[in-house]
Design a protein around this motif. Structure first.
Motif, PDB file in Angstrom:
ATOM      1  N   GLN A   1     104.005  37.531  59.565  1.00 21.21           N
ATOM      2  CA  GLN A   1     105.071  36.624  59.130  1.00 21.21           C
ATOM      3  C   GLN A   1     105.162  35.393  60.041  1.00 21.21           C
ATOM      4  O   GLN A   1     105.191  34.255  59.561  1.00 21.21           O
ATOM      5  CB  GLN A   1     106.417  37.349  59.150  1.00 21.21           C
ATOM      6  CG  GLN A   1     107.620  36.422  58.936  1.00 21.21           C
ATOM      7  CD  GLN A   1     108.952  37.121  59.167  1.00 21.21           C
ATOM      8  OE1 GLN A   1     109.500  37.696  58.236  1.00 21.21           O
ATOM      9  NE2 GLN A   1     109.464  37.075  60.386  1.00 21.21           N
TER      10      GLN A   1
ATOM     11  N   GLN B   1     112.056  46.235  56.745  1.00 20.29           N
ATOM     12  CA  GLN B   1     112.789  45.327  55.861  1.00 20.29           C
ATOM     13  C   GLN B   1     113.977  44.667  56.567  1.00 20.29           C
ATOM     14  O   GLN B   1     114.423  43.595  56.177  1.00 20.29           O
ATOM     15  CB  GLN B   1     113.271  46.074  54.614  1.00 20.29           C
ATOM     16  CG  GLN B   1     112.165  46.385  53.611  1.00 20.29           C
ATOM     17  CD  GLN B   1     111.734  45.174  52.789  1.00 20.29           C
ATOM     18  OE1 GLN B   1     112.262  44.080  52.955  1.00 20.29           O
ATOM     19  NE2 GLN B   1     110.765  45.365  51.930  1.00 20.29           N
ATOM     20  N   LEU B   2     114.472  45.314  57.617  1.00 18.33           N
ATOM     21  CA  LEU B   2     115.571  44.707  58.377  1.00 18.33           C
ATOM     22  C   LEU B   2     115.096  43.481  59.161  1.00 18.33           C
ATOM     23  O   LEU B   2     115.902  42.652  59.570  1.00 18.33           O
ATOM     24  CB  LEU B   2     116.171  45.728  59.346  1.00 18.33           C
ATOM     25  CG  LEU B   2     116.918  46.914  58.715  1.00 18.33           C
ATOM     26  CD1 LEU B   2     117.295  47.936  59.783  1.00 18.33           C
ATOM     27  CD2 LEU B   2     118.164  46.431  57.979  1.00 18.33           C
ATOM     28  N   GLN B   3     113.799  43.400  59.400  1.00 12.80           N
ATOM     29  CA  GLN B   3     113.280  42.364  60.300  1.00 12.80           C
ATOM     30  C   GLN B   3     112.409  41.297  59.657  1.00 12.80           C
ATOM     31  O   GLN B   3     112.062  40.326  60.308  1.00 12.80           O
ATOM     32  CB  GLN B   3     112.483  43.027  61.427  1.00 12.80           C
ATOM     33  CG  GLN B   3     113.323  43.945  62.297  1.00 12.80           C
ATOM     34  CD  GLN B   3     112.517  44.477  63.460  1.00 12.80           C
ATOM     35  OE1 GLN B   3     112.012  43.713  64.270  1.00 12.80           O
ATOM     36  NE2 GLN B   3     112.382  45.778  63.545  1.00 12.80           N
ATOM     37  N   VAL B   4     111.969  41.532  58.419  1.00 14.73           N
ATOM     38  CA  VAL B   4     111.075  40.546  57.806  1.00 14.73           C
ATOM     39  C   VAL B   4     111.746  39.838  56.641  1.00 14.73           C
ATOM     40  O   VAL B   4     112.623  40.398  55.975  1.00 14.73           O
ATOM     41  CB  VAL B   4     109.750  41.195  57.339  1.00 14.73           C
ATOM     42  CG1 VAL B   4     109.027  41.828  58.516  1.00 14.73           C
ATOM     43  CG2 VAL B   4     109.980  42.205  56.226  1.00 14.73           C
ATOM     44  N   VAL B   5     111.311  38.618  56.393  1.00 14.29           N
ATOM     45  CA  VAL B   5     111.865  37.811  55.310  1.00 14.29           C
ATOM     46  C   VAL B   5     110.984  37.834  54.053  1.00 14.29           C
ATOM     47  O   VAL B   5     111.493  38.005  52.945  1.00 14.29           O
ATOM     48  CB  VAL B   5     112.093  36.352  55.782  1.00 14.29           C
ATOM     49  CG1 VAL B   5     112.584  35.477  54.629  1.00 14.29           C
ATOM     50  CG2 VAL B   5     113.085  36.318  56.936  1.00 14.29           C
ATOM     51  N   PRO B   6     109.664  37.662  54.170  1.00 16.23           N
ATOM     52  CA  PRO B   6     108.833  37.633  52.952  1.00 16.23           C
ATOM     53  C   PRO B   6     108.892  38.976  52.213  1.00 16.23           C
ATOM     54  O   PRO B   6     109.202  40.008  52.817  1.00 16.23           O
ATOM     55  CB  PRO B   6     107.408  37.398  53.494  1.00 16.23           C
ATOM     56  CG  PRO B   6     107.596  36.812  54.839  1.00 16.23           C
ATOM     57  CD  PRO B   6     108.849  37.444  55.381  1.00 16.23           C
TER      58      PRO B   6
ATOM     59  N   LYS C   1     112.049  50.866  55.600  1.00 20.58           N
ATOM     60  CA  LYS C   1     113.457  50.486  55.757  1.00 20.58           C
ATOM     61  C   LYS C   1     113.655  49.695  57.052  1.00 20.58           C
ATOM     62  O   LYS C   1     114.339  48.663  57.060  1.00 20.58           O
ATOM     63  CB  LYS C   1     114.333  51.740  55.759  1.00 20.58           C
ATOM     64  CG  LYS C   1     115.808  51.441  55.981  1.00 20.58           C
ATOM     65  CD  LYS C   1     116.663  52.673  55.846  1.00 20.58           C
ATOM     66  CE  LYS C   1     118.112  52.322  56.186  1.00 20.58           C
ATOM     67  NZ  LYS C   1     119.027  53.396  55.872  1.00 20.58           N
TER      68      LYS C   1
END
Lengths: 101, 336
Positions: B84, B119-124, B116
């Protein structure tokens, strides 16, 4: 396209989760962000647009600040700006409990 | 060359390679050849002395992938963050080293939790990927009779029955894993190298896609193909009334779209004894019939050994970028 340096993640999201073809996805994202399709791959224009809308930026010290949305927070905003449900955002809302939504 | 070795050619030799590649594809798959203008443009791309080749400003496309967490150091979430933050990836994919849904089933709950946390840490958008890998269900790796052993013995009916039995297990496993990863917040599921074990492998993937589309209307489903033509290991399998064995990218795209996928990834095999120009021209010709009729994004596989990219672990940048640019300029692909 450049991911979160530009609008690559946003166009990619419309392709991956909505099955939009490239030109349609670019037009859709550009319209929702209020920029041109050419702007979508311009990191200078997109940095400002993303900052203004809180859509997440490359997290290096010079670009991001604690007072701005990051990752999950940015995805809440992306869901709203693009008007698409994001699975992880919906799960997050579910897990924090109805009383605090 | 298709094996990654360096070669020098004159402009007329390059044009000859391109024309031969186009003709080979047109003859083999009975598809129209590229136009003269398209061959001219390929010639311009391949005759450049530049190390890297690139599309015009504004023509950038999306990059999807099969695993953006295979760096040798760091956790998988850290790998996704590298893709990312440092590599500007448009989409991400969480996966495990044993890239097979059958293998992942045994620890799907752990993978869902990793998703899970990621997903808390990535945007794409981040999907989960693995291979349908039907061959894993045959002995000695699985419980089903090995059709590759039965076929040479002339036990055709037994081989077909074994594949049909394996198919049911594969569908069950793929749905099981997808259920867990969706619960973990995945944006989509990637069925990588669909059809690797032939037509039954592809049908298992198509039927799984149908099931997931019904259960999760907003789930991203990417289906990348294993090869340019579906092998008829079974031979009689059909989907939507169409025989899967012998399908080329254009027909593959129709069934993938029909099943409910959101991204289709055609793959065209490399001939390692031919030049990159020959291979790229051949790949463009084989994929071109998909492009006008596709209703979902088409992301040709431009990884090692497919769609013009040499069969070598570290593909030379000049070959990789020329093949990639050709896909965008000639085919107007939606991504790579």
């Amino acid at each position: 396209m450049g991911g979160i340096r530009t609008a690559g993640d946003l166009v990619g999201r419309m392709q991956m989760t909505r099955g939009m073809r490239l030109e349609e996805a670019k037009r859709y994202v550009a319209e929702r962000l209020g920029v041109s399709t050419m702007d979508l791959s311009d990191p200078v224009v997109m940095r400002e647009a993303r900052r203004e809308l809180g859509l997440g930026l490359i997290p290096v010290d010079e670009l991001v600040f604690a007072g701005e949305p990051a990752a999950m927070e940015a995805k809440f905003r992306i869901a709203r700006v693009l008007d698409v449900p994001i699975n992880s955002v919906e799960r997050f809302k579910e897990h924090i409990g109805a009383e605090v939504r | 060359m298709g094996d990654g070795s360096r070669v020098e050619m004159t402009a007329s030799e390059i044009r000859g390679e391109l024309e031969d590649g186009v003709a080979a594809a047109a003859k083999r798959a009975k598809v129209p050849p590229l136009t003269a203008d398209e061959v001219d443009h390929l010639c311009d791309i391949f005759c450049s002395n530049a190390r890297f080749s690139a599309v015009d400003v504004g023509d950038e496309v999306i990059l999807s992938s099969d695993g953006t967490c295979s760096l040798a150091s760091g956790s998988t979430t850290e790998n996704l963050l590298v893709y990312q933050n440092n590599l500007g990836a448009d989409t991400l994919e969480l996966a495990t080293d044993d890239y097979s849904y059958k293998a992942v089933k045994t620890f799907a709950t752990s993978e869902a939790y990793r998703m899970k946390m990621a997903q808390l840490q990535v945007v794409p958008p981040a999907q989960y990927g693995a291979m349908p890998d039907l061959g894993r269900y045959s002995r000695p790796d699985g419980p089903i009779a090995n059709w590759s052993e039965l076929l040479p013995l002339g036990k055709i009916d037994e081989a077909r029955a074994a594949q049909e039995e394996a198919m049911e297990l594969a569908i069950e496993d793929m749905v099981f894993v997808a259920d867990h990863l969706w619960e973990g917040g995945a944006d989509g599921i990637d069925f990588d190298t669909g059809g690797a074990s032939g037509d039954a492998d592809l049908l298992a993937t198509l039927r799984t896609t149908e099931i997931l589309r019904e259960k999760y209307p907003t789930m991203g489903i990417q289906m990348g193909m294993a090869a340019e033509m579906v092998l008829g290991m079974h031979g009689e399998i059909t989907y939507d009334g169409k025989r899967l064995a012998g399908m080329w990218p254009s027909q593959q795209q129709e069934v993938v779209e029909k099943a409910g996928a959101t991204v289709f990834g055609p793959a065209v095999n490399i001939n390692t004894t031919k030049s990159v120009a020959w291979n790229t021209a051949r790949a463009c010709t084989l994929i071109k019939p998909c492009m006008e009729k596709a209703r979902i994004p088409v992301h040709p596989n431009v990884g090692m050994g497919v769609c013009g990219v040499p069969m070598t672990a570290i593909p030379p940048g000049d070959a990789l970028t020329r093949a990639s640019r050709a896909m965008v300029d000639i085919l107007k692909v939606d991504g790579l």
